[in-house]
Design a protein around this motif. Structure first.
Motif, PDB file in Angstrom:
ATOM      1  N   MET A  55      33.235  35.825  32.946  1.00 35.28           N
ATOM      2  CA  MET A  55      34.324  36.730  32.590  1.00 35.28           C
ATOM      3  C   MET A  55      35.077  36.174  31.377  1.00 35.28           C
ATOM      4  SD  MET A  55      36.211  39.362  32.833  1.00 35.28           S
ATOM      5  CE  MET A  55      35.382  40.117  34.238  1.00 35.28           C
ATOM      6  N   VAL A  56      35.332  37.032  30.399  1.00 35.09           N
ATOM      7  CA  VAL A  56      36.075  36.632  29.203  1.00 35.09           C
ATOM      8  C   VAL A  56      37.382  37.410  29.164  1.00 35.09           C
ATOM      9  CG1 VAL A  56      36.082  36.491  26.689  1.00 35.09           C
ATOM     10  CG2 VAL A  56      33.939  36.136  27.949  1.00 35.09           C
ATOM     11  N   ASP A  74      46.753  41.199  25.183  1.00 35.69           N
ATOM     12  CA  ASP A  74      45.762  40.597  26.061  1.00 35.69           C
ATOM     13  C   ASP A  74      44.504  41.447  26.018  1.00 35.69           C
ATOM     14  OD1 ASP A  74      45.711  42.196  28.991  1.00 35.69           O
ATOM     15  OD2 ASP A  74      47.608  42.389  27.919  1.00 35.69           O
ATOM     16  N   PHE A  75      43.379  40.820  26.220  1.00 34.08           N
ATOM     17  CA  PHE A  75      42.103  41.524  26.159  1.00 34.08           C
ATOM     18  C   PHE A  75      41.200  41.044  27.283  1.00 34.08           C
ATOM     19  CE2 PHE A  75      41.998  37.821  23.379  1.00 34.08           C
ATOM     20  CZ  PHE A  75      40.870  37.145  23.821  1.00 34.08           C
ATOM     21  N   LYS A  76      40.245  41.876  27.631  1.00 33.67           N
ATOM     22  CA  LYS A  76      39.346  41.559  28.738  1.00 33.67           C
ATOM     23  C   LYS A  76      38.030  42.276  28.527  1.00 33.67           C
ATOM     24  CE  LYS A  76      39.088  42.058  33.805  1.00 33.67           C
ATOM     25  NZ  LYS A  76      39.823  42.579  34.988  1.00 33.67           N
ATOM     26  N   VAL A  77      36.928  41.568  28.746  1.00 33.22           N
ATOM     27  CA  VAL A  77      35.618  42.187  28.598  1.00 33.22           C
ATOM     28  C   VAL A  77      35.446  43.246  29.689  1.00 33.22           C
ATOM     29  CG1 VAL A  77      34.416  40.469  30.051  1.00 33.22           C
ATOM     30  CG2 VAL A  77      33.151  41.719  28.290  1.00 33.22           C
ATOM     31  N   ILE A 122      31.825  44.620  26.688  1.00 34.33           N
ATOM     32  CA  ILE A 122      32.507  44.853  25.402  1.00 34.33           C
ATOM     33  C   ILE A 122      34.008  44.608  25.532  1.00 34.33           C
ATOM     34  CG2 ILE A 122      33.000  46.553  23.597  1.00 34.33           C
ATOM     35  CD1 ILE A 122      30.433  47.996  24.384  1.00 34.33           C
ATOM     36  N   ILE A 123      34.563  43.983  24.508  1.00 34.51           N
ATOM     37  CA  ILE A 123      36.016  43.832  24.411  1.00 34.51           C
ATOM     38  C   ILE A 123      36.519  44.842  23.384  1.00 34.51           C
ATOM     39  CG2 ILE A 123      37.883  42.357  23.551  1.00 34.51           C
ATOM     40  CD1 ILE A 123      36.408  39.974  24.741  1.00 34.51           C
ATOM     41  N   HIS A 124      37.426  45.696  23.808  1.00 31.08           N
ATOM     42  CA  HIS A 124      38.044  46.676  22.915  1.00 31.08           C
ATOM     43  C   HIS A 124      39.495  46.258  22.680  1.00 31.08           C
ATOM     44  CE1 HIS A 124      34.805  49.707  23.256  1.00 31.08           C
ATOM     45  NE2 HIS A 124      34.715  49.296  24.506  1.00 31.08           N
ATOM     46  N   ALA A 125      39.941  46.271  21.440  1.00 28.21           N
ATOM     47  CA  ALA A 125      41.329  45.913  21.161  1.00 28.21           C
ATOM     48  C   ALA A 125      41.816  46.599  19.897  1.00 28.21           C
ATOM     49  CB  ALA A 125      41.472  44.398  21.006  1.00 28.21           C
ATOM     50  N   ILE A 132      38.234  34.931  20.769  1.00 32.29           N
ATOM     51  CA  ILE A 132      37.134  35.267  21.677  1.00 32.29           C
ATOM     52  C   ILE A 132      36.058  34.183  21.634  1.00 32.29           C
ATOM     53  CG2 ILE A 132      35.245  36.901  22.091  1.00 32.29           C
ATOM     54  CD1 ILE A 132      37.118  39.123  21.058  1.00 32.29           C
ATOM     55  N   ILE A 133      35.758  33.683  20.449  1.00 39.12           N
ATOM     56  CA  ILE A 133      34.736  32.631  20.304  1.00 39.12           C
ATOM     57  C   ILE A 133      35.133  31.380  21.093  1.00 39.12           C
ATOM     58  CG2 ILE A 133      33.701  31.012  18.663  1.00 39.12           C
ATOM     59  CD1 ILE A 133      33.724  33.283  16.604  1.00 39.12           C
ATOM     60  N   LYS A 134      36.412  31.021  21.037  1.00 40.13           N
ATOM     61  CA  LYS A 134      36.893  29.831  21.744  1.00 40.13           C
ATOM     62  C   LYS A 134      36.788  29.991  23.261  1.00 40.13           C
ATOM     63  CE  LYS A 134      40.192  28.586  18.098  1.00 40.13           C
ATOM     64  NZ  LYS A 134      41.633  28.523  17.736  1.00 40.13           N
TER      65      LYS A 134
END
Length: 229
Positions: A58-59, A162-165, A170-173, A196-198
């Motif tokens: 989970m991202v 805040d964002f969530k896959v 897919i992450i939408h922001a 997101i990469i981190k």
């Protein structure tokens, strides 16, 4: 399928579907192909090589966009009386507790972010069915459950999102508005992508960033070259 208008056809013609663009070029192009008569939102869609059904892939995270979102974020601070003045001075649009819990119970959700304290979370539990599907349930991981109410409100107002896959990976922001300079859009996009990469899960195998697309409200999508990140 609905017929494209003249402006929509012109926008589509400017996007080479076989080409990927640098963040800077994509930001300029999306501005160019946006032709709605309001200040359109600029959105980023990042497809990840993860399986969101697995907890260890989970991202989810938070990021403060350097130039904000361009949106007037409506904040509700659900706090005890001793924290009300802090929330109001920090710029919260709605401040209180029991009266707003009753309003939410009745279906009211006309806010973008809810910030609260650890001691209040027990009262919010029964409202999960209302808040959860709308992405409004406060969470310590996103900084919306905290004792430092003033800082949390200021951060959100300044452009913290805040964002969530999602279940499709897919992450939408939303990363800004079409009225932003292309450089500001690019800097906001880069900040989100780097964050997101981190957050790459150690359990994720293979290619992590599979694709990145940028678009504005009702515009065609522009493919961003992930190798240029």
């Amino acid at each position: 399928m609905a017929k494209l208008t003249k402006k929509q056809k012109e926008a589509v013609a400017k996007v080479d579907g076989n080409q990927t663009y640098s963040i800077k070029d994509a930001s300029a192009l999306v501005k160019d192909i946006t032709n709605v008569n309001f200040d359109a939102s600029i959105d980023l869609a990042v497809r990840l090589g993860v399986d969101p059904r697995k907890a260890n892939q989970m991202v989810r995270g938070v990021v403060t966009l350097p130039h904000g979102t361009g949106k007037d974020v409506k904040v509700l601070a659900l706090v005890t009386p001793d924290k009300e003045s802090d929330a109001k001075e920090a710029g919260a649009d709605y401040v209180g507790l029991d009266e707003y819990l009753q309003k939410i119970k009745g279906g009211w959700t006309d806010v973008d972010v809810i910030i609260t304290m650890p001691s209040v979370m027990g009262k919010l539990g029964p409202l999960g069915r209302v808040l959860g599907p709308r992405g409004l349930m406060p969470n310590p991981k996103t900084g919306t459950v905290t004792m430092d109410i003033a800082k949390a409100v200021k951060d959100v107002k300044a452009g913290k999102i805040d964002f969530k896959v999602d279940k499709t990976g897919i992450i939408h922001a939303a990363i800004g508005k079409a009225s932003f300079d292309a450089d500001k859009i690019a800097e906001n996009a880069n900040e989100l992508i780097q964050t997101i990469i981190k957050l790459k899960p150690t359990a994720a195998k293979g290619t992590y960033i599979k694709s990145i697309y940028m678009s504005s409200t009702m515009s065609p999508s522009v493919s961003v070259d992930s190798k240029s990140i």
